[in-house]
Design a protein around this motif. Sequence first.
Motif, PDB file in Angstrom:
ATOM      1  N   UNK A 168      50.775 -30.633   2.043  1.00  0.00           N
ATOM      2  CA  UNK A 168      51.160 -30.463   3.553  1.00  0.00           C
ATOM      3  C   UNK A 168      52.590 -30.606   3.984  1.00  0.00           C
ATOM      4  N   UNK A 169      52.965 -29.807   4.916  1.00  0.00           N
ATOM      5  CA  UNK A 169      54.324 -29.542   5.247  1.00  0.00           C
ATOM      6  C   UNK A 169      54.407 -30.513   6.394  1.00  0.00           C
ATOM      7  N   UNK A 170      55.720 -30.519   6.841  1.00  0.00           N
ATOM      8  CA  UNK A 170      56.244 -31.341   8.114  1.00  0.00           C
ATOM      9  C   UNK A 170      55.459 -30.669   9.413  1.00  0.00           C
ATOM     10  N   UNK A 171      54.851 -31.644  10.092  1.00  0.00           N
ATOM     11  CA  UNK A 171      54.067 -31.381  11.329  1.00  0.00           C
ATOM     12  C   UNK A 171      54.860 -30.787  12.400  1.00  0.00           C
ATOM     13  N   UNK A 172      54.172 -29.701  12.919  1.00  0.00           N
ATOM     14  CA  UNK A 172      54.838 -29.126  14.237  1.00  0.00           C
ATOM     15  C   UNK A 172      54.221 -29.919  15.323  1.00  0.00           C
ATOM     16  N   UNK A 173      55.097 -30.023  16.453  1.00  0.00           N
ATOM     17  CA  UNK A 173      55.026 -30.510  17.510  1.00  0.00           C
ATOM     18  C   UNK A 173      54.614 -32.043  17.414  1.00  0.00           C
ATOM     19  N   UNK A 174      55.353 -32.754  16.519  1.00  0.00           N
ATOM     20  CA  UNK A 174      54.862 -33.999  16.060  1.00  0.00           C
ATOM     21  C   UNK A 174      56.245 -35.017  16.243  1.00  0.00           C
ATOM     22  N   UNK A 175      56.199 -36.162  16.629  1.00  0.00           N
ATOM     23  CA  UNK A 175      57.348 -36.889  17.153  1.00  0.00           C
ATOM     24  C   UNK A 175      57.806 -37.623  15.856  1.00  0.00           C
ATOM     25  N   UNK A 176      58.671 -37.408  15.039  1.00  0.00           N
ATOM     26  CA  UNK A 176      59.042 -38.236  13.944  1.00  0.00           C
ATOM     27  C   UNK A 176      59.868 -39.491  14.211  1.00  0.00           C
ATOM     28  N   UNK A 177      60.319 -39.361  15.402  1.00  0.00           N
ATOM     29  CA  UNK A 177      61.145 -40.404  15.930  1.00  0.00           C
ATOM     30  C   UNK A 177      60.543 -41.476  16.581  1.00  0.00           C
ATOM     31  N   UNK A 178      59.044 -41.613  16.497  1.00  0.00           N
ATOM     32  CA  UNK A 178      58.063 -42.604  17.016  1.00  0.00           C
ATOM     33  C   UNK A 178      57.459 -43.352  16.058  1.00  0.00           C
ATOM     34  N   UNK A 179      57.813 -44.595  15.629  1.00  0.00           N
ATOM     35  CA  UNK A 179      57.240 -45.357  14.779  1.00  0.00           C
ATOM     36  C   UNK A 179      55.751 -45.485  14.597  1.00  0.00           C
ATOM     37  N   UNK A 180      55.287 -45.592  15.898  1.00  0.00           N
ATOM     38  CA  UNK A 180      53.469 -45.584  15.817  1.00  0.00           C
ATOM     39  C   UNK A 180      53.119 -44.376  15.207  1.00  0.00           C
ATOM     40  N   UNK A 181      53.657 -43.281  15.537  1.00  0.00           N
ATOM     41  CA  UNK A 181      53.093 -41.892  15.116  1.00  0.00           C
ATOM     42  C   UNK A 181      53.520 -41.842  13.605  1.00  0.00           C
ATOM     43  N   UNK A 182      54.417 -42.333  12.815  1.00  0.00           N
ATOM     44  CA  UNK A 182      54.601 -42.304  11.548  1.00  0.00           C
ATOM     45  C   UNK A 182      53.846 -43.053  10.691  1.00  0.00           C
ATOM     46  N   UNK A 183      53.567 -44.284  11.261  1.00  0.00           N
ATOM     47  CA  UNK A 183      52.378 -45.095  10.432  1.00  0.00           C
ATOM     48  C   UNK A 183      51.167 -44.675  10.710  1.00  0.00           C
ATOM     49  N   UNK A 184      50.870 -43.931  11.785  1.00  0.00           N
ATOM     50  CA  UNK A 184      49.385 -43.420  11.614  1.00  0.00           C
ATOM     51  C   UNK A 184      49.538 -41.991  10.950  1.00  0.00           C
ATOM     52  N   UNK A 185      50.576 -41.305  10.786  1.00  0.00           N
ATOM     53  CA  UNK A 185      50.535 -40.042   9.894  1.00  0.00           C
ATOM     54  C   UNK A 185      50.294 -40.701   8.217  1.00  0.00           C
ATOM     55  N   UNK A 186      50.989 -41.665   7.842  1.00  0.00           N
ATOM     56  CA  UNK A 186      50.740 -42.292   6.542  1.00  0.00           C
ATOM     57  C   UNK A 186      49.443 -42.609   6.377  1.00  0.00           C
ATOM     58  N   UNK A 187      48.740 -43.202   7.674  1.00  0.00           N
ATOM     59  CA  UNK A 187      47.214 -43.525   7.468  1.00  0.00           C
ATOM     60  C   UNK A 187      46.376 -42.268   7.258  1.00  0.00           C
ATOM     61  N   UNK A 188      46.742 -41.006   7.858  1.00  0.00           N
ATOM     62  CA  UNK A 188      46.228 -39.960   7.914  1.00  0.00           C
ATOM     63  C   UNK A 188      46.225 -39.267   6.688  1.00  0.00           C
ATOM     64  N   UNK A 189      47.205 -39.342   5.954  1.00  0.00           N
ATOM     65  CA  UNK A 189      47.666 -38.807   4.608  1.00  0.00           C
ATOM     66  C   UNK A 189      46.857 -39.337   3.596  1.00  0.00           C
ATOM     67  N   UNK A 190      46.805 -40.734   3.646  1.00  0.00           N
ATOM     68  CA  UNK A 190      45.967 -41.585   2.808  1.00  0.00           C
ATOM     69  C   UNK A 190      44.287 -41.092   2.944  1.00  0.00           C
ATOM     70  N   UNK A 191      44.014 -40.873   4.117  1.00  0.00           N
ATOM     71  CA  UNK A 191      42.633 -40.740   4.087  1.00  0.00           C
ATOM     72  C   UNK A 191      42.294 -39.310   3.460  1.00  0.00           C
ATOM     73  N   UNK A 192      43.110 -38.357   4.022  1.00  0.00           N
ATOM     74  CA  UNK A 192      43.106 -36.740   3.504  1.00  0.00           C
ATOM     75  C   UNK A 192      43.005 -36.775   2.229  1.00  0.00           C
ATOM     76  N   UNK A 193      44.068 -37.602   1.444  1.00  0.00           N
ATOM     77  CA  UNK A 193      44.372 -37.595  -0.158  1.00  0.00           C
ATOM     78  C   UNK A 193      43.080 -38.176  -0.700  1.00  0.00           C
ATOM     79  N   UNK A 194      42.480 -39.149  -0.065  1.00  0.00           N
ATOM     80  CA  UNK A 194      41.385 -39.770  -0.748  1.00  0.00           C
ATOM     81  C   UNK A 194      40.053 -38.574  -0.891  1.00  0.00           C
TER      82      UNK A 194
END
Length: 282
Positions: free
Chosen positions: A111-137
């Motif tokens: 997965x590459x860096x997300x388009x139209x995604x706010x990397x400066x928002x803490x909530x978004x990044x924590x959510x992205x980590x959770x999404x990556x974990x689920x997709x990876x599983x």
Amino acid sequence: MTIKAVQQFQLGTVLNNEKQAAKTLRLMKEAGYDGIELCSFMIHPTPFMVKILTKAAGMPVGNGGKLDWPKLVKEAGLSVPSVHQYLNSIEEDPENAAKEAISFGSRYVTVTGMYRFDYGDSKNIHSLAERLNKAGEALAAQGIGLLYHNHNIEFLRPEPDKTAYRILMEETDPKYVNFEFDSYWAVDAGVYALGLMEQLGSRLKLYHINDRGCRQKGLAMTPLLKMDSMELGTGCLDLEPMIRQALSVDVDAIILESHKNWIDKSPVKSFQVSGEYLRKYL
């Protein structure tokens, strides 16, 4: 054993038909490369918006989505270390994402860096980590590993003491998510890339490499130069220690991805020059 590969993104302008693509892959093999890293949106018909976005970023994808990639890769004798996919595509159908990677003999979906995604928002990044974990599983259940590939945007600081990349490192599970580290973009963001590679350790599965510099000759109007992509060994990055670090953790592949500014405006001549440099280490 670590192989040498080229990212398909670099080759968009020289993959416009079967004959041209076959020649490009043959020249890659002759230049010493063992593999090509594929992008799902370049081996299938490319959505118009993706073409616009990638062209605006200086990385046109060309018309390779109409070609028979299983046939081209097989006939060229190249392996495929990874297939790049959109995260939402994996979330919607992990079985299909894994199936495509397996069809090319790949161990990873990236997965590459997300388009139209706010990397400066803490909530978004924590959510992205959770999404990556689920997709990876979900991919792991199919026998495929998930990797995250950085650009420079991941080094924004959504929290005072942490970059987005640091949060992804800390909050993703190594059983399900690991990394394809791109040192060019880390350096572009002002990051000590070698130190970060050392911190990733064995979670570094694939290493994206590019050099950075300037072709300025003669008198300069100002002492400020614009830096850009360069062939390996022709720029100013200290690449050797980063290559050594990647080899020390047995990365599956060191993958060239030069975006533009190619010698003689040719991505083929560019990967040939970079291939000579890589021969010193692989």
